[in-house]
Design a protein around this motif. Structure first.
Motif, PDB file in Angstrom:
ATOM      1  N   ILE A 152     -50.266  52.785  40.367  1.00  0.00           N
ATOM      2  CA  ILE A 152     -51.061  53.403  39.105  1.00  0.00           C
ATOM      3  C   ILE A 152     -52.638  52.945  39.048  1.00  0.00           C
ATOM      4  CG2 ILE A 152     -49.932  50.722  38.518  1.00  0.00           C
ATOM      5  CD1 ILE A 152     -50.146  51.744  35.615  1.00  0.00           C
ATOM      6  N   ASP A 153     -53.619  53.466  38.460  1.00  0.00           N
ATOM      7  CA  ASP A 153     -55.158  52.291  38.864  1.00  0.00           C
ATOM      8  C   ASP A 153     -55.255  51.385  38.281  1.00  0.00           C
ATOM      9  OD1 ASP A 153     -57.819  52.213  37.422  1.00  0.00           O
ATOM     10  OD2 ASP A 153     -58.419  53.900  38.680  1.00  0.00           O
ATOM     11  N   PRO A 154     -55.765  51.047  39.190  1.00  0.00           N
ATOM     12  CA  PRO A 154     -55.894  48.587  39.233  1.00  0.00           C
ATOM     13  C   PRO A 154     -56.231  48.302  37.710  1.00  0.00           C
ATOM     14  CG  PRO A 154     -55.924  49.202  40.872  1.00  0.00           C
ATOM     15  CD  PRO A 154     -55.789  51.038  40.037  1.00  0.00           C
ATOM     16  N   ASP A 155     -57.028  49.305  36.237  1.00  0.00           N
ATOM     17  CA  ASP A 155     -58.360  49.182  35.674  1.00  0.00           C
ATOM     18  C   ASP A 155     -57.145  49.399  34.636  1.00  0.00           C
ATOM     19  OD1 ASP A 155     -60.113  47.966  36.755  1.00  0.00           O
ATOM     20  OD2 ASP A 155     -60.778  50.447  37.005  1.00  0.00           O
ATOM     21  N   LEU A 156     -56.371  50.593  35.089  1.00  0.00           N
ATOM     22  CA  LEU A 156     -55.533  50.871  33.929  1.00  0.00           C
ATOM     23  C   LEU A 156     -53.814  50.848  33.241  1.00  0.00           C
ATOM     24  CD1 LEU A 156     -53.966  52.483  31.684  1.00  0.00           C
ATOM     25  CD2 LEU A 156     -52.907  54.472  33.583  1.00  0.00           C
ATOM     26  N   PHE A 157     -53.548  49.168  34.318  1.00  0.00           N
ATOM     27  CA  PHE A 157     -52.827  48.773  34.448  1.00  0.00           C
ATOM     28  C   PHE A 157     -53.374  47.509  34.061  1.00  0.00           C
ATOM     29  CE2 PHE A 157     -50.189  44.460  35.852  1.00  0.00           C
ATOM     30  CZ  PHE A 157     -49.254  45.553  36.872  1.00  0.00           C
ATOM     31  N   GLU A 158     -54.110  47.281  33.880  1.00  0.00           N
ATOM     32  CA  GLU A 158     -54.747  46.260  33.014  1.00  0.00           C
ATOM     33  C   GLU A 158     -54.627  45.664  31.449  1.00  0.00           C
ATOM     34  OE1 GLU A 158     -58.596  44.910  34.716  1.00  0.00           O
ATOM     35  OE2 GLU A 158     -57.645  43.379  35.779  1.00  0.00           O
ATOM     36  N   LYS A 159     -54.542  47.207  31.249  1.00  0.00           N
ATOM     37  CA  LYS A 159     -54.498  47.789  29.868  1.00  0.00           C
ATOM     38  C   LYS A 159     -53.081  47.615  29.325  1.00  0.00           C
ATOM     39  CE  LYS A 159     -58.591  49.981  29.766  1.00  0.00           C
ATOM     40  NZ  LYS A 159     -59.816  51.324  29.894  1.00  0.00           N
ATOM     41  N   LEU A 160     -51.924  47.562  30.294  1.00  0.00           N
ATOM     42  CA  LEU A 160     -51.323  47.433  29.003  1.00  0.00           C
ATOM     43  C   LEU A 160     -49.630  46.558  28.564  1.00  0.00           C
ATOM     44  CD1 LEU A 160     -48.941  49.901  32.769  1.00  0.00           C
ATOM     45  CD2 LEU A 160     -50.629  50.513  30.859  1.00  0.00           C
ATOM     46  N   ASN A 161     -50.651  45.546  28.768  1.00  0.00           N
ATOM     47  CA  ASN A 161     -50.691  44.274  27.650  1.00  0.00           C
ATOM     48  C   ASN A 161     -49.386  44.154  28.229  1.00  0.00           C
ATOM     49  OD1 ASN A 161     -51.305  43.350  25.654  1.00  0.00           O
ATOM     50  ND2 ASN A 161     -49.439  43.979  23.869  1.00  0.00           N
ATOM     51  N   ILE A 162     -49.122  43.825  29.648  1.00  0.00           N
ATOM     52  CA  ILE A 162     -48.305  42.882  30.263  1.00  0.00           C
ATOM     53  C   ILE A 162     -48.060  41.649  29.854  1.00  0.00           C
ATOM     54  CG2 ILE A 162     -46.512  42.277  32.128  1.00  0.00           C
ATOM     55  CD1 ILE A 162     -47.461  45.602  32.974  1.00  0.00           C
ATOM     56  N   LYS A 163     -47.051  41.305  29.126  1.00  0.00           N
ATOM     57  CA  LYS A 163     -46.502  39.657  29.499  1.00  0.00           C
ATOM     58  C   LYS A 163     -45.773  38.780  30.286  1.00  0.00           C
ATOM     59  CE  LYS A 163     -48.612  39.988  24.059  1.00  0.00           C
ATOM     60  NZ  LYS A 163     -48.821  41.235  24.561  1.00  0.00           N
TER      61      LYS A 163
END
Length: 284
Positions: A152-163
């Motif tokens: 997974i692209d790091p920029d996309l990973f940051e957008k997954l709203n993981i908490k």
């Protein structure tokens, strides 16, 4: 925000060309019926990210554009280092200069799958070259070494709203898949190099009971008791998160393909049901 080593992840080039569909022979369904259907490769003009992965008159249908290299070593690198969400740029043909993004990797046929808007698809042709800014392998969570990130692209990973709550990561997913439904691809040596593995769908009553019959290309799913750390297999309590990359299939042991993006041997990832947990929504 979840801390990663994003600033240390290498971004480099990977390239392939649109691969002509192969085959054309009968495929035998899990009911023993011989069928001739569209399958892998080429340009799918009316099958795209966000569409339902079920109901197509096809087998292992790949949404959007399918690329590969005929040199096996080069294609292995393409399959390994292209990551979901990576930018893809057309560098030859009538659509030269137009951009899309990677939506998954399909093992076996060894295709990288790419989404382009419909008007761009009309200008594409077999053998057009596509350059990918390969970025993502090597991504790590700084504060949790027991969770492995891949594909997974790091920029996309940051957008997954993981908490992060109470020592666990909560990830939005469309559905949860029990390990007994995972089929073709089990036993592969690496989820980071071998593309995907399939949710078996011969038992559609069970698929519907679990609410998995509405899965779309690009949906995030949680795989229960599925360990993808150093290969693809079963481990009680393990958890993996993946993305639906190709369509349902007619063959026994097959179904919608899942490219894994997160995995852990421990029960420290939880899925939060969200019908909008699709990569296309995060990329937009």
């Amino acid at each position: 925000m979840i801390k990663t080593n994003k600033e240390k992840v290498v971004k480099w080039s990977a390239q392939g060309k649109i691969h002509h569909p192969t085959g054309g022979n009968y495929r035998i369904s899990h009911n023993g019926e011989p069928m001739i259907l569209p399958a892998t490769g080429g340009i799918s003009y009316n099958v795209a990210i966000g569409d339902c992965a079920f109901g197509w008159e096809g087998d292992h249908v790949e949404p959007g554009v399918s690329i590969r290299n005929e040199n096996s070593s080069e294609n292995a690198a393409l399959m390994t280092f292209a990551c979901i969400g990576n930018e893809a740029k057309i560098i030859s043909g009538d659509a030269k200069g137009k951009k899309g993004y990677v939506t998954g990797m399909h093992g076996g046929i060894d295709h990288v799958l790419i989404h382009f808007e419909k008007d761009i698809l009309e200008d594409l042709a077999i053998d057009d070259k596509i350059l990918i800014k390969a970025y993502g392998q090597g991504l790590k969570l700084v504060e949790n070494e027991n969770i492995r990130i891949m594909n997974i692209d790091p920029d996309l990973f940051e957008k997954l709203n993981i908490k992060e709550e109470e020592g666990k990561l909560k990830v939005n997913v469309v559905g949860k898949v029990p390990a007994y439904l995972m089929g073709s691809g089990i036993g592969s040596k690496s989820a980071a190099t071998d593309g995907d593995y399939d949710i078996m769908t011969a038992d559609m009553q069970e698929i519907k009971r679990l609410g998995l019959d509405k899965l779309k290309f690009g949906d995030l799913v949680l795989l229960q008791d599925c360990d993808n750390t150093y290969g693809i297999g079963y481990l009680k309590g393990s958890v993996s998160i993946g993305v639906i990359v190709h369509s349902d299939c007619i063959k026994s042991g097959h179904g919608p393909g899942v490219t894994v993006i997160m995995t852990t041997k421990e029960s420290i990832i939880e899925g939060v049901i969200d019908e909008n947990a699709n990569i296309s929504n995060y990329i937009k």
